[in-house]
Design a protein around this motif. Structure first.
Motif, PDB file in Angstrom:
ATOM      1  N   ILE A   5      -4.308  20.432  39.067  1.00 20.64           N
ATOM      2  CA  ILE A   5      -4.542  20.609  40.503  1.00 20.64           C
ATOM      3  C   ILE A   5      -5.509  21.762  40.749  1.00 20.64           C
ATOM      4  CG2 ILE A   5      -3.412  21.019  42.731  1.00 20.64           C
ATOM      5  CD1 ILE A   5      -2.619  18.366  41.369  1.00 20.64           C
ATOM      6  N   LYS A   8      -9.052  25.324  46.410  1.00 22.50           N
ATOM      7  CA  LYS A   8     -10.247  25.274  47.243  1.00 22.50           C
ATOM      8  C   LYS A   8     -10.803  26.684  47.384  1.00 22.50           C
ATOM      9  CE  LYS A   8      -9.422  24.001  51.478  1.00 22.50           C
ATOM     10  NZ  LYS A   8      -9.087  23.142  52.611  1.00 22.50           N
ATOM     11  N   PRO A  43     -14.633  16.166  45.841  1.00 25.08           N
ATOM     12  CA  PRO A  43     -13.899  14.911  46.024  1.00 25.08           C
ATOM     13  C   PRO A  43     -14.834  13.701  46.059  1.00 25.08           C
ATOM     14  CG  PRO A  43     -13.326  16.519  47.734  1.00 25.08           C
ATOM     15  CD  PRO A  43     -14.412  17.120  46.930  1.00 25.08           C
ATOM     16  N   GLY A  44     -14.494  12.703  45.276  1.00 25.09           N
ATOM     17  CA  GLY A  44     -15.288  11.485  45.290  1.00 25.09           C
ATOM     18  C   GLY A  44     -16.451  11.517  44.318  1.00 25.09           C
ATOM     19  N   TRP A  84     -13.967  22.826  44.866  1.00 24.11           N
ATOM     20  CA  TRP A  84     -12.658  22.882  44.210  1.00 24.11           C
ATOM     21  C   TRP A  84     -12.830  23.406  42.795  1.00 24.11           C
ATOM     22  CZ3 TRP A  84      -8.274  21.790  46.954  1.00 24.11           C
ATOM     23  CH2 TRP A  84      -8.477  21.203  48.208  1.00 24.11           C
ATOM     24  N   GLN A 233     -13.240  16.292  30.026  1.00 23.83           N
ATOM     25  CA  GLN A 233     -12.521  15.642  31.113  1.00 23.83           C
ATOM     26  C   GLN A 233     -11.390  16.543  31.596  1.00 23.83           C
ATOM     27  OE1 GLN A 233     -13.117  12.670  32.697  1.00 23.83           O
ATOM     28  NE2 GLN A 233     -14.989  12.323  31.562  1.00 23.83           N
ATOM     29  N   HIS A 241     -12.034  14.263  24.516  1.00 22.01           N
ATOM     30  CA  HIS A 241     -13.476  14.024  24.592  1.00 22.01           C
ATOM     31  C   HIS A 241     -14.316  15.141  23.983  1.00 22.01           C
ATOM     32  CE1 HIS A 241     -13.965  10.345  26.980  1.00 22.01           C
ATOM     33  NE2 HIS A 241     -12.718  10.607  27.322  1.00 22.01           N
TER      34      HIS A 241
ATOM     35  N   ILE B  64      -3.522  11.078  39.748  1.00 24.60           N
ATOM     36  CA  ILE B  64      -3.420  12.498  39.401  1.00 24.60           C
ATOM     37  C   ILE B  64      -3.292  13.342  40.673  1.00 24.60           C
ATOM     38  CG2 ILE B  64      -4.610  14.438  38.263  1.00 24.60           C
ATOM     39  CD1 ILE B  64      -3.624  12.296  36.309  1.00 24.60           C
ATOM     40  N   LEU B  65      -4.130  13.045  41.632  1.00 25.23           N
ATOM     41  CA  LEU B  65      -4.072  13.777  42.903  1.00 25.23           C
ATOM     42  C   LEU B  65      -4.854  12.990  43.947  1.00 25.23           C
ATOM     43  CD1 LEU B  65      -7.108  15.320  43.362  1.00 25.23           C
ATOM     44  CD2 LEU B  65      -6.193  16.691  41.520  1.00 25.23           C
ATOM     45  N   HIS B  67      -7.330  13.625  47.393  1.00 23.58           N
ATOM     46  CA  HIS B  67      -8.021  14.506  48.339  1.00 23.58           C
ATOM     47  C   HIS B  67      -7.883  13.868  49.704  1.00 23.58           C
ATOM     48  CE1 HIS B  67     -10.142  17.483  45.866  1.00 23.58           C
ATOM     49  NE2 HIS B  67     -10.295  16.531  44.954  1.00 23.58           N
ATOM     50  N   GLY B  70      -9.309  17.245  53.563  1.00 24.71           N
ATOM     51  CA  GLY B  70      -9.655  18.592  53.118  1.00 24.71           C
ATOM     52  C   GLY B  70      -8.617  19.281  52.253  1.00 24.71           C
ATOM     53  N   GLU B  71      -7.519  18.601  51.974  1.00 24.02           N
ATOM     54  CA  GLU B  71      -6.496  19.216  51.124  1.00 24.02           C
ATOM     55  C   GLU B  71      -6.245  18.340  49.901  1.00 24.02           C
ATOM     56  OE1 GLU B  71      -5.430  22.196  51.690  1.00 24.02           O
ATOM     57  OE2 GLU B  71      -6.466  22.276  53.625  1.00 24.02           O
ATOM     58  N   VAL B  72      -5.605  18.941  48.890  1.00 22.47           N
ATOM     59  CA  VAL B  72      -5.226  18.165  47.715  1.00 22.47           C
ATOM     60  C   VAL B  72      -3.738  17.860  47.781  1.00 22.47           C
ATOM     61  CG1 VAL B  72      -4.742  18.422  45.258  1.00 22.47           C
ATOM     62  CG2 VAL B  72      -7.039  18.804  46.092  1.00 22.47           C
ATOM     63  N   GLU B  74      -0.496  16.345  45.773  1.00 17.62           N
ATOM     64  CA  GLU B  74       0.029  15.928  44.469  1.00 17.62           C
ATOM     65  C   GLU B  74       0.929  14.720  44.649  1.00 17.62           C
ATOM     66  OE1 GLU B  74       1.700  18.816  41.638  1.00 17.62           O
ATOM     67  OE2 GLU B  74       0.897  20.360  42.959  1.00 17.62           O
ATOM     68  N   TYR B 111       2.515  14.363  34.239  1.00 17.15           N
ATOM     69  CA  TYR B 111       2.623  12.914  34.478  1.00 17.15           C
ATOM     70  C   TYR B 111       3.260  12.247  33.266  1.00 17.15           C
ATOM     71  CZ  TYR B 111      -0.754  14.642  37.780  1.00 17.15           C
ATOM     72  OH  TYR B 111      -1.354  15.394  38.735  1.00 17.15           O
ATOM     73  N   GLU B 235      -9.798   9.730  30.448  1.00 21.72           N
ATOM     74  CA  GLU B 235     -10.833  10.228  31.362  1.00 21.72           C
ATOM     75  C   GLU B 235     -10.358  10.047  32.799  1.00 21.72           C
ATOM     76  OE1 GLU B 235     -13.397   7.354  29.577  1.00 21.72           O
ATOM     77  OE2 GLU B 235     -13.739   6.329  31.490  1.00 21.72           O
ATOM     78  N   PHE B 236     -11.050  10.689  33.708  1.00 25.57           N
ATOM     79  CA  PHE B 236     -10.693  10.605  35.125  1.00 25.57           C
ATOM     80  C   PHE B 236     -11.765   9.864  35.894  1.00 25.57           C
ATOM     81  CE2 PHE B 236      -8.827  14.697  33.729  1.00 25.57           C
ATOM     82  CZ  PHE B 236      -7.511  14.308  33.816  1.00 25.57           C
ATOM     83  N   ASP B 238     -12.811   9.244  40.143  1.00 24.98           N
ATOM     84  CA  ASP B 238     -12.521   9.434  41.557  1.00 24.98           C
ATOM     85  C   ASP B 238     -12.695   8.098  42.253  1.00 24.98           C
ATOM     86  OD1 ASP B 238     -12.083  12.070  41.168  1.00 24.98           O
ATOM     87  OD2 ASP B 238     -13.600  12.805  42.566  1.00 24.98           O
ATOM     88  N   VAL B 246      -9.645  10.316  48.807  1.00 27.27           N
ATOM     89  CA  VAL B 246     -10.152  10.019  47.466  1.00 27.27           C
ATOM     90  C   VAL B 246      -9.016  10.205  46.472  1.00 27.27           C
ATOM     91  CG1 VAL B 246     -11.686  10.808  45.629  1.00 27.27           C
ATOM     92  CG2 VAL B 246     -12.521  10.740  47.973  1.00 27.27           C
ATOM     93  N   LYS B 248      -7.901  10.649  42.576  1.00 26.48           N
ATOM     94  CA  LYS B 248      -8.332  10.892  41.191  1.00 26.48           C
ATOM     95  C   LYS B 248      -7.362  10.175  40.280  1.00 26.48           C
ATOM     96  CE  LYS B 248     -10.162  14.906  39.954  1.00 26.48           C
ATOM     97  NZ  LYS B 248     -11.520  14.434  39.648  1.00 26.48           N
ATOM     98  N   ARG B 250      -6.417   8.363  36.296  1.00 23.74           N
ATOM     99  CA  ARG B 250      -6.634   8.555  34.857  1.00 23.74           C
ATOM    100  C   ARG B 250      -6.626   7.215  34.133  1.00 23.74           C
ATOM    101  NH1 ARG B 250      -3.243  12.832  31.728  1.00 23.74           N
ATOM    102  NH2 ARG B 250      -1.364  11.648  32.161  1.00 23.74           N
TER     103      ARG B 250
END
Ligand SMILES: Cc1cc2nc3c(=O)[nH]c(=O)nc-3n(C[C@H](O)[C@H](O)[C@H](O)COP(=O)(O)OP(=O)(O)OC[C@H]3O[C@@H](n4cnc5c(N)ncnc54)[C@H](O)[C@@H]3O)c2cc1C
Ligand code: SF4
Ligand code: SF4
Ligand code: FES
Lengths: 267, 326
Positions: A5, A8, A43-44, A84, A233, A241, B64-65, B67, B70-72, B74, B111, B235-236, B238, B246, B248, B250
């Motif tokens: 996690i 910000k 993000p994204g 982030w 990663q 990786h 994983i998380l 977005h 504007g916040e993350v 879990e 996880y 790998e991750f 988005d 959004v 994320k 895995r």
């Protein structure tokens, strides 16, 4: 505790170093070693490892080359925007163990960024080290990084900068820049390996050539430290990786002593 | 202390478990994967599945998380459901233990750990376990389980490996009988036709001729990674959602593909397939052992059995080792 996690942070300052490179100062306060890196994400877009190029408890500076999705997107941000981050990660340069040595700091292009973290560290611990040489190479005068800091470096240390190619009208004089590959310019110098360690960071081709040169000048692999680059990663020693012959670049590196890597260049 | 359970009671036992919990096992008519069991009748004990059970811990597309505004955020891991995995062969059981180590290296993966905590493991022993590709007896097989079943003429012998296992027996005590049978080494044997003479392969790393001969048929398809019970690299990605958030996620990744080591500017560290192939084998047999003391590979043979060109690295390594000794 979930180490994936990010948190910000605000961009306090954003300025361009070159057409495809910028520096940002972020409001991220954390203890770290010189040579460590953080994971920066948008993000994204995704996440990318970026070296910490400052040494301060109050803020953090990053220097980024725009080369792909995350880095290009970061380059479109401005002061006050948020990014982030998570970290710091990895093993840096063993500054404590190397007390009392001369430091030969050699960087190419964006590879100068993590080395700037070392210079900031040395600034604050100057009495712990002997002579400091800074040798930096860039493609052209337009690619020269850290113009803000260079005058001070020039005053305090033995600084030599070179650009691969110069064109008419290029201003080489201000930092007494030389032309030609850094490695060629270094050949001409009187470099003594005794009581000296070399810190390297830059594109693999340049690094390999310069290591060859250092060996000719009497350096042993144990005197050479470099910051390695691999796809990352997780940065937590899990995703696999970043592995180089069984070592995790994100945990066991990114800074390695050359004898740990020299036989495994394709690995 | 071992327990015994008759075949009849065993079916009753499974049916009662299925009422309470999701049970995943190899099922009749489908040989490829662990499926959700609908009745004890469906359980197919006689098959080594093509896919492993690793997706139960390293879930493809694990969130994983998020977005959001504007916040993350879990994900709420407490929502992960309890389940039972049934019919795990030694190799697959051992691979879970390897992942316990890999996913708790310097940092812990919450996880994986949450899914792992919520899975009950039932091992299943078979002397004639697999086929000509199995070589589990040549590598490190350390296992953790809740219950382990050994098939006899008309009943199963059951070993208890954990408190969770003890509780399960207690909750079903009318179906199990205490037995004074002493398990022997022979009871635990597994027959292999293939043997890896040594998994210390440092000395053949530079045998380019040998490795090239092995890799020349490799298509770089990544099937070996996908089917391997222990391959865990990930790998991750988005993933943008319609509501503007959004996620994320895995996914497992394949070291046999170029993109596994591609960095910005299109530099690929393991460009040649020989380097990628060697990376897989060295991670499986050498690197993991150098770090954690045990091979990663559990000798299940899937990466040979299901390889489109049946690349048998075991026999070739034996050859190279013999050559190195000379
Ligand atoms: C320890 C370390 C320190 C670094 N420090 C800096 C720095 O200070 N400044 C800087 O400009 N660059 C640095 N890099 C390189 C930087 O991480 C890549 O340029 C960046 O990841 C490219 O991401 P992208 O999304 O823009 O490129 P894309 O080509 O779009 O890459 C997609 C994704 O692949 C991964 N990736 C791609 N290239 C690399 C790479 N070289 N290393 C690791 N992951 C990669 C990232 O997850 C990235 O988001 C460092 C790399 C490492 C490993
Ligand atoms: S399954 Fe076989 S052909 Fe495909 S990448 Fe693996 S070794 Fe190569
Ligand atoms: S490397 Fe091959 S034999 Fe070993 S565990 Fe993976 S799939 Fe099975
Ligand atoms: S980046 Fe995932 S193991 Fe190093």
């Amino acid at each position: 505790m979930n180490d994936y996690i990010p948190q910000k942070v605000k961009i306090l300052e954003f300025y361009r170093e070159s057409p495809d490179n910028f520096s940002i100062v972020i409001d991220f306060k954390t203890d770290h070693e010189p040579g460590q890196f953080i994971q920066v994400s948008l993000p994204g877009i995704g996440e990318a490892p970026i070296s910490i190029c400052s040494y301060s408890k109050d803020h953090m500076k990053l220097n980024v080359r725009e080369i792909g999705s995350v880095t290009n997107s970061l380059g479109k941000l401005k002061e006050g925007d948020e990014i982030w981050v998570r970290g710091p990660y990895g093993k840096g340069y063993p500054m404590q163990e190397l007390k009392g040595n001369n430091l030969l700091i050699i960087g190419g292009g964006c590879g100068v960024a993590p080395l700037k973290g070392i210079i900031d560290y040395v600034d604050q611990n100057r009495e712990d080290y002997q002579n400091i040489d800074l040798f930096f190479g860039y493609r052209s005068v337009h690619d020269v990084l850290f113009r803000r800091e260079t005058p001070e470096w020039k005053n305090k240390y033995n600084l030599m900068m070179s650009v691969d190619k110069a064109e008419e009208g290029d201003d080489l004089a201000c930092f007494e820049m030389k032309t030609g590959y850094l490695m060629e310019r270094m050949k001409e110098l009187d470099i003594n390996s005794e009581n000296t360690v070399a810190f390297l960071c830059g594109p693999p081709i340049m690094i390999n050539k310069i290591i060859g040169l250092l060996k000719e000048k009497g350096f042993k692999s144990e005197q050479i430290f470099l910051s390695a680059e691999r796809l990352m990663q997780c940065a937590l020693g899990m995703c696999g990786h970043c592995m180089i012959h069984g070592k995790y670049t994100c945990l066991d590196g990114p800074v390695f002593r050359w004898d740990e890597l020299e036989n495994f260049k394709n690995d | 202390m071992v327990y015994a359970i008759s075949f009849e009671n065993y079916n009753k036992f499974l049916d009662s478990l299925i009422q309470k919990t999701d049970v995943f096992a190899p099922v009749k008519g489908k040989v490829s994967s662990f499926e959700k069991l609908k009745s004890a009748e469906e359980f197919n004990a006689d098959v080594l599945t093509e896919y492993t059970a690793k997706n139960n811990f390293l879930k493809q597309g694990e969130l994983i998380l998020t977005h959001k505004e504007g916040e993350v955020v879990e994900p709420d891991l407490s929502k992960i459901k309890e389940k039972i995995l049934l019919g795990l062969r030694m190799c697959d059981l051992a691979s879970i233990k390897k992942h316990d180590i890999a996913m708790n290296n310097k940092y812990a993966d919450p996880y994986y750990n949450e899914r792992r905590k919520k899975v009950t493991l039932f091992g299943y022993h078979q002397k004639q376990c697999g086929d000509e590709y199995c070589f589990c007896q040549s590598v490190d097989l350390e296992v953790e389980y809740d219950l382990f079943f050994y098939k006899r003429a008309d009943h199963y012998l059951v070993e208890v490996g954990s408190d969770k296992g003890k509780t399960i027996i207690k909750d079903n005590q009318d179906l199990f009988e205490e037995s004074d049978y002493k398990m022997t080494k022979e009871d635990k044997e597994i027959d292999n036709q293939l043997k890896l003479d040594s998994h210390d392969i440092d000395d053949i790393y530079t045998n380019n001729r040998g490795w090239s001969a092995l890799v020349k048929d490799c298509l770089a398809c990544g099937q070996c990674n996908a089917l391997c019970p222990t391959c865990f690299c990930f790998e991750f990605r988005d993933v943008p959602k319609q509501d503007g958030s959004v996620e994320k996620k895995r996914f497992l990744s394949e070291c046999q593909l170029e993109c596994f080591s591609r960095v910005a500017g299109d530099h690929i560290f393991r460009k040649a397939q020989i380097d990628r192939f060697k990376h897989r084998i060295y991670h499986q047999l050498q690197y993991f052992k150098d770090k954690f003391g045990k091979t990663l590979c559990t000798g299940c043979g899937r990466c040979i059995r299901h390889c489109p060109t049946k690349i048998d690295f075991v026999t070739k390594i034996n050859e190279m080792k013999k050559e190195a000794k000379k």
